[in-house]
Design an enzyme around this catalytic site. Sequence first.
Site, PDB file in Angstrom:
ATOM      1  N   SER A   1       0.859  -1.186   0.000  1.00 42.52           N
ATOM      2  CA  SER A   1       0.000   0.000   0.000  1.00 42.52           C
ATOM      3  C   SER A   1       0.893   1.233   0.000  1.00 42.52           C
ATOM      4  CB  SER A   1      -0.900   0.014   1.243  1.00 42.52           C
ATOM      5  OG  SER A   1      -0.120   0.175   2.430  1.00 42.52           O
TER       6      SER A   1
ATOM      7  N   MET B   1       2.690  -1.351   5.365  1.00 38.44           N
ATOM      8  CA  MET B   1       2.137  -0.064   5.775  1.00 38.44           C
ATOM      9  C   MET B   1       3.261   0.966   5.860  1.00 38.44           C
ATOM     10  SD  MET B   1      -0.461   1.739   6.712  1.00 38.44           S
ATOM     11  CE  MET B   1      -0.579   3.411   7.327  1.00 38.44           C
TER      12      MET B   1
ATOM     13  N   VAL C   1       6.685  -2.726   7.739  1.00 41.16           N
ATOM     14  CA  VAL C   1       6.630  -1.272   7.807  1.00 41.16           C
ATOM     15  C   VAL C   1       7.525  -0.727   6.703  1.00 41.16           C
ATOM     16  CG1 VAL C   1       7.025   0.775   9.211  1.00 41.16           C
ATOM     17  CG2 VAL C   1       6.241  -1.349  10.295  1.00 41.16           C
ATOM     18  N   LYS C   2       6.974   0.144   5.876  1.00 39.03           N
ATOM     19  CA  LYS C   2       7.725   0.692   4.744  1.00 39.03           C
ATOM     20  C   LYS C   2       8.515   1.929   5.183  1.00 39.03           C
ATOM     21  CE  LYS C   2       5.756   0.583   0.592  1.00 39.03           C
ATOM     22  NZ  LYS C   2       4.747   0.766  -0.495  1.00 39.03           N
ATOM     23  N   ILE C   3       9.819   1.886   4.943  1.00 39.15           N
ATOM     24  CA  ILE C   3      10.716   3.009   5.229  1.00 39.15           C
ATOM     25  C   ILE C   3      11.486   3.306   3.944  1.00 39.15           C
ATOM     26  CG2 ILE C   3      12.667   3.840   6.602  1.00 39.15           C
ATOM     27  CD1 ILE C   3      11.876   1.887   8.790  1.00 39.15           C
TER      28      ILE C   3
END
Length: 363
Positions: free
Chosen positions: A43, A107, A138-140
């Site tokens: 996403s 996310m 977790v997207k970084i």
Amino acid sequence: MKTTRKLHDMGQSLWLDNISRTILDDGTLARYIADFSVTGLTSNPSIFNEAVGGSDAYDEGMRTKAGEGKSGEALFMELALEDLRRAADLFRPVHDATDGVDGWVSMEVSPLLAADTAGSIAAAQAIHEQGDRPNLFVKIPGTPEGVPAIEESIFAGVPVNVTLLFSTAQYLAVAEAYMRGLERRLEAGLDARVASVASLFVSRWDRAVADKVPEVMHNTLGIAVAQQTYKAYRELLESPRWQKLAARGAQPQRMLWASTGTKDPKAPDTLYIEALAAPDTINTVPEKTLHAFADHGQLLGALALDGGDSESVLQRFSAAGVNIPALADRLQMEGAEAFVKSWKELLHTIESHSRALAGEESV
């Protein structure tokens, strides 16, 4: 056998580059899992902005959360994580069957934190805890400020989807951060089982140079960069440093191809799926591209381990005046700026939608 299944059997995961409450409610995502061998999804702010603003599926949730005093980012985060938990549960059987290699959802941390290392670390930990699913990445972003946040998050046990990578050099920087995080965990007496993927954006290369090179060179740069990076990925997995980590239980940081919808109307709509088939990788695809590949896509073979003709293709672009390292940095910067814009648009959509719903109730 469907072509999507053949790709899956080759060892590449197909992840959907989309999520909405609608595809969860009407069973579309479940059908993609059953019919197209989809084993994960991603996403981003643009996707959620379209989902929230384009339907009434979120109205009840927004009313409830606004009534509880939530607004802005906090309200959005709850809505998004509700969707992602449901998707994660659909992918949980795949996640369990593959021992955590596949079956993930993702996310994003707030793009407003792209230049804030400490803020990104804190946000990643908060999303990990609030998400409450073992198969939630977790997207970084893999920006210079994001690299230390990736290392610290891995050290803290937060699974990370590194986003906004555009070159082999950028990939190697985040692979180094991943390994440092794992090595620090082992030194601290912790286990090395913290998952990660590294997302290389492909089609944006071709869009960026379309008006700068002859037509015969169109739609070849992104694939060449991916080939070059795939070679570096395979070499890293064979390195003594990685082998030492693997012997202590570490999982590879899988290579993920992002931005694989064809932008050029003259090019095949399955171009980037067919060109980037490779074991131990992931391809995230928009719904339109997924349907196209399932309908008429072909499995043409796997990417060459040695990078194929990538170096000669990259040399041709350099000779044509394309400064590839500089363009990689510019694409990363522009990608971060675009995510900020989408994030602000998303928060505006949340705010205006909440006001409209409150107005309906007061009538």
